[in-house]
Design an enzyme around this catalytic site. Sequence first.
Site, short mmCIF file in Angstrom:
data_model
loop_
_atom_site.label_atom_id
_atom_site.label_comp_id
_atom_site.label_asym_id
_atom_site.label_seq_id
_atom_site.Cartn_x
_atom_site.Cartn_y
_atom_site.Cartn_z
N TYR A 77 0.87 -1.19 0.00
CA TYR A 77 0.00 0.00 0.00
C TYR A 77 0.90 1.23 0.00
CZ TYR A 77 -3.59 3.20 1.87
OH TYR A 77 -4.47 4.23 2.08
N TYR B 262 -11.55 -4.69 7.34
CA TYR B 262 -10.23 -4.26 7.80
C TYR B 262 -10.33 -3.15 8.83
CZ TYR B 262 -5.72 -2.03 7.97
OH TYR B 262 -4.56 -1.49 8.44
N HIS B 263 -11.04 -2.10 8.47
CA HIS B 263 -11.05 -0.91 9.33
C HIS B 263 -11.85 -1.13 10.59
CE1 HIS B 263 -10.42 0.03 5.12
NE2 HIS B 263 -9.54 0.88 5.55
N LYS C 69 -11.06 16.80 16.27
CA LYS C 69 -10.09 16.34 15.28
C LYS C 69 -9.98 17.38 14.19
CE LYS C 69 -9.70 12.19 13.91
NZ LYS C 69 -8.32 12.02 14.36
N ASP D 117 -8.36 13.76 8.54
CA ASP D 117 -8.34 12.34 8.86
C ASP D 117 -9.53 12.02 9.76
OD1 ASP D 117 -7.61 10.65 11.34
OD2 ASP D 117 -6.54 12.52 11.73
N HIS E 166 -10.21 9.11 11.56
CA HIS E 166 -10.13 8.05 12.57
C HIS E 166 -10.51 8.65 13.92
CE1 HIS E 166 -7.46 6.47 9.38
NE2 HIS E 166 -8.02 5.33 9.71
#
Lengths: 328, 678
Positions: free
Chosen positions: B32, B186-187, B551, B555, B557
Amino acid sequence: MGDHAEGSALEELVERARGLDKHAVSRLIGVFEDSRPESAPRRARALDLLDTAAGGEASPCTVLGVTGTPGSGKSSLLARVTVEMLRAEPELTVAVLAIDPSSAVSGGALLGDRTRMRSPLDDRRLFFRSQASAAELGGLSPSSFQVCRLLTRLFRCVLVETVGIGQSEADVRHLADRVYLVLQPLGGDEVQFLKAGIVEVPDAFVLNKCDEPTAGRSYHHLTASLGLARPFDAEPPEVHRTSARTGLGVPELAAALLDEVATGTPRSHAEREPHFLERWVDDEWGRQGRRHLAEALGGAGAVLASAGGFDQAQQAFDSSLRAALAGG
Amino acid sequence: MSDDTPQERQAHRLHDADGEPVRDRPWIIRTYSGHSSPRASNALYRANLAAGQTGLSIAFDLPTQCGYDSDDPIARPEVGKVGVPINSLDDMHVLFDEIPIEKMNTSMTINGTAMWLLALYVALARERGVDVAQLTGTTQNDLIKEYLARGTYIFPPEESLRIIAEMYEYCLEEIPKWNASNICSYHLQEAAATPTQELAFALANAISLLDLIKERGHFTDEQFSRAVGRISFFVNAGIRFVEEMCKMRAFGELWDEYCRDRFGVEDPKYRRFRYGVQVNSLGLTESQPENNAWRILIEALGVTLSRDARARAVQLPAWNEALSLPRPWDQQWSLRLQQILAYETDLLEYPDLFEGSVVVESKVAELKRDAKAEIEAILGMGGVIPAIESGYLKSALVRSMSERMTAINSGEQIVVGLNRWTEGLPSPLLAGDDGGLFTLDESAIAEALGNLDAVRAARDEDRAQSALEALKAAARDGSSMMEPSIECALARVTTGEWAGALRQVFGEYRPATGVEGQKLGLGGDRVDDLRARVQGLADRLGHRPKVLVGKPGLDGHSNGAEVIAVSARHVGFDVVYSGIRLSPGEIVQSAVEEGVDLIGASVLSGSHVELAQQIIDGLRQHGADVHVVFGGIIPQGDVEKLKAIGVEQVFTPADYELIDIMERFVAIIEAGAASGAA
């Protein structure tokens, strides 16, 4: 810092807050949220300065209460409605006071309304402040009334947002000139609205999320339950239909609120003060305090009249009760 | 084998259709990658392919993922940081320069703007004269997990799903070997999902997507079966590698059952669970980072050991991922691991090793049973969208994250080098001139911005504008946006313009935060002491100390920040939680209006220095005196930079104990109150 220096610092702060400088308004709110006894004289002085600057005229501010159950989307709705109000009325200034419940265990609170409320940047006409209810029943923070005393002198409209409205959360009606209840469509029938015990208090209703398919039926159930729950209303209360997501009905609701700001009859500070003085006495002194207020001092109204202000009345009550206890 | 003595088929050998012993072909080996600029990324891809990589996995930067041009104010601090910036078709020409796209299997980690990137790829093929039908690859395009864990969504769920469905409809006939989306568990695991949650949420997601595609009625039954066959998955593999291997088997079996029973797919080949994998990054540690090399190896085993549940494509993180983006050497090291496993060992010579294993079958049955119950619960809510909108899924994940952190805090879950055997010799891997870290070339970023200006100046403006109008018209009237997007690409419309046009029509989505309703394993004397100290501060300050957790930047997350927000409330702070994707200006305005004592900003994108500078400058402009702390993946070398800017404390993945973090919050405010009173 000497009294004089502090006094002039306060004067400067008040002056900047009158220009709606965000940092100044925020710091001044801090003075009105301050629970320490020594802050009472600063509050009285700040209000004095504000009233003098306004030429002694009562501020023409309308306080609107917006309440609703969690998940009804009231924060998202308010975000859109305030922006719409300011767009339609360039002279308007709005403060939003959003109150969230505190944890009874830790005392802390999660104030999440800002997540939904994206204020435009650097627009002095709109100010947003969150408060924690500090585990009080009633849906308001102990300092919500104090902060409103300030905000009503700075802004043309104050929107007070609280969570839930039931028997114990109805306190907002003592603060607001008019209370709007935000509901979301329910799956069931009118009994649900009735059982919720929430349709008796508000002056007007907003059915949000009207983009959802069940909204039409819910609207009819709601209007039907209002007829049952409020048989003595001369006219049925307003019911607005909105969707914070699509913007449906937002301009109409904004127009209705603007109309209320323009033509409604705001209560004076004097009308609101007795209730909040009683509440304060109850918080601080409980039953003994209430008895002293009623029997020895002739009630909240009398104390407020003779002391010449809310903070002064608190101080007067405090010394009177302490004297009585010491004497007793 | 033409021999007259037929060779005996041995159970431990793999045989082809003619009974010949064979060895499996290796999975697609990828890394990646992408950073700085299309030119720099192109050089990296060509080097990786020369080193034996067999596919491409493209990382895009956050502005590209969120639909902003590189020169948008909210984008500037993030350009080229976590991936390559792509502003227009001209950038795609540079990115794939000298790479034969007709032979390449290209995976793009792109979601909110997936349709746009696919349109750019198709437009690239058309301008190169490549037959579009030959293109092979994947656009990640799973918005559900973006709402839940990753945060690069743009539009509301309904519109996002429409875009995904339109891409399936377009690809099925036009680019039959393209995976229009990749259902990602995945996440979810990165957000601390348990294996059961990972199975259930990912499968419920895929089922809901197929329900929708079916409902749209665009496909015949035969086409629909083929569309089911195009659904692929992107999963995670954690350190508990036996359970992870069983999880992969459970995935395969459950998917087969749902495809057959719910969707009536007869042909088993369309029911096959096809998946790629990137192994776990959540469990990689910043302390003793060399240990991550072993973790990555073990995690790779979980998805390759069992033939019946083997990944079709694997990408491995680098050992220093908790510290910074990988350097080319770090990527090469991970690539070599895959090559050793695939070509040097005998792994690919055997049939499934676990068939008939009592232990494995029992574990798989347990995972399937638990996952199925959860899937049925979600479908009972009306599918994955209602479960997102009600906050159900998000709360479940945030709860899992706090349970995980609690287990690590208490030592119940051992993490070597982090909460056990923490004393170690200094790592020579960190001793080089670069400190073992990757540094971005700022001039490459300037180049990306220059190219954007050039594209805007050179294009046929009328063609670009009418392409955008046609896109909006399709968005409004419900017709497919795919061809209009390709025309936008050819007309040199930019990424920000494409997304901006659709934002006008669809609006932007703000999801449920998940901060409510979670249980936090913080308890005991230290919490009681801390609550007393917070109460003491409240008495002294005249107000309960108030912190803002948010945040800044792009991003998404958000789960870490949410755990901090809830912890802060738990010890008695009033917490203003302001969510994700905030400009520094919005953070500053919130802090000023709310009169907070402290701002806690969480940044995982690598843009912490720029964002901190802008926040501190903004506070100064307002004359506001607020403590600022930062948390996130912040290299040690940047900690001093942040402190020089005025950030008082920096929390990195090494600071994993919530109670420690909360004590430091309290200490900062106490110190401030003491000096303010003097």
